[in-house]
Design a protein around this motif. Structure first.
Motif, PDB file in Angstrom:
ATOM      1  N   UNK A   1      15.261  16.397  29.218  1.00  0.00           N
ATOM      2  CA  UNK A   1      14.011  17.088  28.887  1.00  0.00           C
ATOM      3  C   UNK A   1      13.001  16.930  30.022  1.00  0.00           C
TER       4      UNK A   1
ATOM      5  N   UNK B   1      18.441  24.097  36.406  1.00  0.00           N
ATOM      6  CA  UNK B   1      19.002  25.128  35.521  1.00  0.00           C
ATOM      7  C   UNK B   1      19.546  24.481  34.261  1.00  0.00           C
ATOM      8  N   UNK B   2      19.334  25.162  33.158  1.00  0.00           N
ATOM      9  CA  UNK B   2      19.682  24.554  31.881  1.00  0.00           C
ATOM     10  C   UNK B   2      19.947  25.626  30.834  1.00  0.00           C
ATOM     11  N   UNK B   3      20.923  25.361  29.967  1.00  0.00           N
ATOM     12  CA  UNK B   3      21.076  26.235  28.800  1.00  0.00           C
ATOM     13  C   UNK B   3      21.560  25.454  27.590  1.00  0.00           C
ATOM     14  N   UNK B   4      21.088  25.863  26.436  1.00  0.00           N
ATOM     15  CA  UNK B   4      21.622  25.347  25.173  1.00  0.00           C
ATOM     16  C   UNK B   4      22.021  26.547  24.322  1.00  0.00           C
ATOM     17  N   UNK B   5      23.288  26.526  23.848  1.00  0.00           N
ATOM     18  CA  UNK B   5      23.804  27.650  23.069  1.00  0.00           C
ATOM     19  C   UNK B   5      24.472  27.142  21.813  1.00  0.00           C
ATOM     20  N   UNK B   6      23.976  27.591  20.690  1.00  0.00           N
ATOM     21  CA  UNK B   6      24.534  27.161  19.404  1.00  0.00           C
ATOM     22  C   UNK B   6      25.631  28.107  18.944  1.00  0.00           C
TER      23      UNK B   6
ATOM     24  N   UNK C   1      24.988  21.252  13.296  1.00  0.00           N
ATOM     25  CA  UNK C   1      25.227  22.408  14.153  1.00  0.00           C
ATOM     26  C   UNK C   1      26.030  21.992  15.378  1.00  0.00           C
TER      27      UNK C   1
ATOM     28  N   UNK D   1      18.654  29.055  20.834  1.00  0.00           N
ATOM     29  CA  UNK D   1      19.357  29.212  22.110  1.00  0.00           C
ATOM     30  C   UNK D   1      18.354  29.425  23.231  1.00  0.00           C
ATOM     31  N   UNK D   2      18.650  28.837  24.369  1.00  0.00           N
ATOM     32  CA  UNK D   2      17.664  28.856  25.443  1.00  0.00           C
ATOM     33  C   UNK D   2      18.337  28.679  26.795  1.00  0.00           C
ATOM     34  N   UNK D   3      17.848  29.383  27.799  1.00  0.00           N
ATOM     35  CA  UNK D   3      18.306  29.084  29.161  1.00  0.00           C
ATOM     36  C   UNK D   3      17.187  29.265  30.168  1.00  0.00           C
ATOM     37  N   UNK D   4      17.189  28.433  31.196  1.00  0.00           N
ATOM     38  CA  UNK D   4      16.307  28.634  32.351  1.00  0.00           C
ATOM     39  C   UNK D   4      17.184  28.622  33.587  1.00  0.00           C
ATOM     40  N   UNK D   5      17.045  29.672  34.416  1.00  0.00           N
ATOM     41  CA  UNK D   5      17.871  29.813  35.619  1.00  0.00           C
ATOM     42  C   UNK D   5      16.993  30.133  36.813  1.00  0.00           C
TER      43      UNK D   5
END
Lengths: 456, 456
Positions: free
Chosen positions: A172, A181-186, A283, B181-185
């Motif tokens: 965080x 760069x970051x992603x979270x995908x459920x 989840x 859901x979230x992404x930063x690129x």
């Protein structure tokens, strides 16, 4: 704040954090681990939620490196293959690999306890019930708050490792750094855990040495054995929609659902309806990030690459992170500034590969394992592996029983797919002869060579 | 904490937050805006960083809806087309659309000031220098801290909108919610701003009514006119590598870089080397998220879909968010619980589309605008648009001058690509006749019809 070059802080005393602390202590580092949960030696962390994992080659390799292979052995129950249960209760067995190859059911909490004990014996200091609020990546300072009150401690070290899981506090903090760069995908599926207790005679209610799967197309139920002769079960099921956790509300609907889809489970889980209603729905998230390092901070394991559980590689990949990090660290004389970015770059592509494979395997487990062509292909691939043990290693074996990098396993698996698809006529509707298999192997060998040349 | 059904909180008093506050105030809502920066009517927020934007149809439509089209007009400088500068200083003009179609250079800060003034006239309450620390999505409470000291205020309303930009505090709170859901690129390019001042005679140093581009393959320089006769310039340039912000360090290297690549800029930017060294390098991020709403909280504009600036649609898409939200809200009688998820689902696909198009346009702007075939295609498409104004609308015009949804513009653009590629022989090396153009248009019409049928 004074700190020696030999000081290291690890955030998170879970599986990856405690294993890494052992590696580092053995190299002479003074390691402090901050963990928000209580001491697992005292409290059962997963009371009511006895999550099970499948320990396989990569994890065992990483444990062996620090002399722990024998120590953990009593905790493991070998699972030789998948045992599929159809809707009529009939079962079908499928070995995971060659004779002598298996994966191991292990309780997260019991393995964690073994690792913490071992780390403490090696001189690692554990501060339990201490929560990391944030990390200042410019100054390499961690802000640690005692859960039970008291002032926030600001501390630093020559290296701070965030092994603090999928919801990592260090990650965080990284999110504020430009270029991270970051992603979270459920997934649209969640999961719920149930338990099959031992029988009245005190025995396992199902075959002990297997991973039981009830594949049902869009959802599935699985069961892994425990040393106390119970099974930990998980229902992976859509969160919303026509047939989903949301739609199954009444006692009647739940009972009917289990009777229709899992008739052989109903008699062995007492009060299945009550358990279903009582237990929480969790989840499933995929997390990707890059780079894994900022300044002298590093995220590892789930903190940098949480994956879905369908390839049984979450813990194994985290343990291999430790193994690979230490191998590189030794070869680069623990020059963290140089090695952290290099480690992140190298390891990231393997983390991405196993992340993709794990998502793909969900479809395989819940759907394809009940498919005739799929089962036939598995058989043919096993025959190919017998005949050409070094040339043709099935993808599952590369991932689970070998040192192939995950990215190589992903790539080679795609070439295997192509060859199997292109030569379908040889194997799909008849039993291939040895010369048929040799033909497929040759086609694959040509493809591999061409692909290697193209990459040079 | 008491709150009426007519209370709304907006986090962020930037362009989108202040425009939305006007929309809501006009519908009778009591709107409070919390903004961490000082009042733009008093302080120049962008002192030294006079970011320019390109206001076009979607933005103007959203302003017109609340009667502001005329109010902002004095702030705008029309840009009729792209003016490309080659390495010898020669220029080449390319109109953006048909006669009478243009985009408008406008200063972010000046436009923001106009909107804040208007909102205050409508009765909106602005609390400047108030920072949102977090939002509790379960209770719909925002935690607001006065920047200049004082206790954190916990406040609630019937709706809380996070219009708090690419680094949105509300979105950070959403990240704790399972299923978000979230992404930063980040791009590997950063940017640096420079200014071309007015000439000694007090005139524009370059043609006023155009967007100037110096395309150089892997990087580019652009200039947009200001009402004070200066130009705001931006160098988009790799952060690292052989020729990059990192590599250009010495005065000599910087001077040589500008002389080699931008010889016509050197005489009109005094102290270009000093300015280059002094000004900060900023990064470029793409942010995607879904859903945009949790409970009675909603993220809008950059907070939910920050995009790179290469299509000039960041502000326009944010303004269109307001327009579309209010259209749906009115049609659903401001039933937020029903409309927020629906709005998020509908609008998300358009946000994704413009996000993709903006990334693609970077390559077009920095590279292809200097390419013969690309320029020829633009000409042919303009001719097609003249001949078949409703059937063939170039993608740039769909995005910039029309009400086509972004997702339709993206999709139709792909079909146009296909037709242009497949009929290359007709237009690439010769001037297509009207019957050639009719042939292309017919092929396109057939493809569109087939595609519509496939979607039904």
């Amino acid at each position: 704040m004074p700190n020696s070059k030999k000081d290291i802080i690890i955030l998170g005393g879970g599986l990856v954090g405690s294993l890494l602390s052992i590696y580092l202590a053995k190299e002479g580092f003074q390691v402090t681990v901050y963990e928000k949960r209580p001491d697992p030696r005292i409290e059962d962390l997963d009371a009511g939620r006895s999550i099970n994992l499948a320990l396989s080659h990569r994890g065992i390799k990483a444990l062996t490196e620090v002399g722990l292979a024998e120590t953990v052995k009593p905790e493991l129950i070998p699972m030789m293959g998948r045992i599929m249960h159809d809707q009529k209760g009939k079962t079908n067995y499928q070995a995971y690999g060659k004779k002598g190859q298996f994966i191991n059911s292990v309780s997260r909490n019991r393995l964690n306890t073994v690792l913490v004990k071992e780390a403490i014996d090696e001189g690692v200091v554990f501060c339990f019930e201490h929560l990391c609020e944030k990390v200042d990546t410019r100054t390499n300072e961690a802000f640690i708050r005692p859960i039970n009150g008291g002032e926030t401690l600001i501390t630093t070290a020559s290296l701070i490792v965030g092994a603090d899981g999928a919801f990592s506090s260090m990650r965080r903090s990284f999110q504020y750094v430009p270029g991270f760069n970051f992603s979270q995908d459920y997934l649209e599926h969640g999961y719920l855990e149930l338990t099959i207790p031992p029988t009245k005679n005190g025995d396992f209610a199902l075959e002990k040495n297997g991973l039981h799967i009830w594949p049902r197309g869009h959802f599935m139920f699985i069961a892994l054995p425990n040393p106390d002769k119970s099974f930990t079960c998980t229902l992976f099921f859509p969160l919303k929609g026509e047939l989903s956790f949301e739609s199954l509300q009444s006692q009647e609907d739940i009972a009917q659902f289990f009777e229709e889809f899992f008739p052989d489970i109903v008699p062995i889980i007492p009060n299945v309806v009550e358990e279903f209603k009582k237990n929480p729905v969790s989840s499933l998230v995929t997390i990707k990030s890059s780079p894994w390092t900022v300044n002298r901070c590093l995220i590892l394991g789930d903190a940098s690459h949480a994956i879905v559980p369908f390839y049984g590689q979450g813990m194994n990949s985290g343990f291999e992170d430790c193994y690979e990090l230490m191998k590189m660290a030794k070869s680069m004389d623990f020059d963290w500034d140089k090695l952290l970015p290099k480690f992140s770059e190298n390891r990231k592509k393997d983390a991405d590969a196993i992340s993709n494979l794990a998502l793909k395997n969900f479809i395989e487990m819940r759907d394809k394992v009940a498919d005739r062509t799929f089962l036939k292909r598995k058989k043919v691939e096993a025959a190919l592996h017998d005949l050409f043990p070094d040339l043709w290693v099935p993808q599952y074996s590369m991932v689970t029983f070998s040192d192939y990098s995950y990215s190589d396993a992903e790539y080679i698996g795609k070439l295997q797919d192509q060859v199997m698809r292109e030569n379908r006529a040889i194997w799909e509707d008849r039993d291939p002869t040895p010369s048929d298999l040799a033909f497929i192997a040759e086609k694959f060998s040509i493809l591999m060579t061409a692909s290697l040349k193209a990459h040079l």
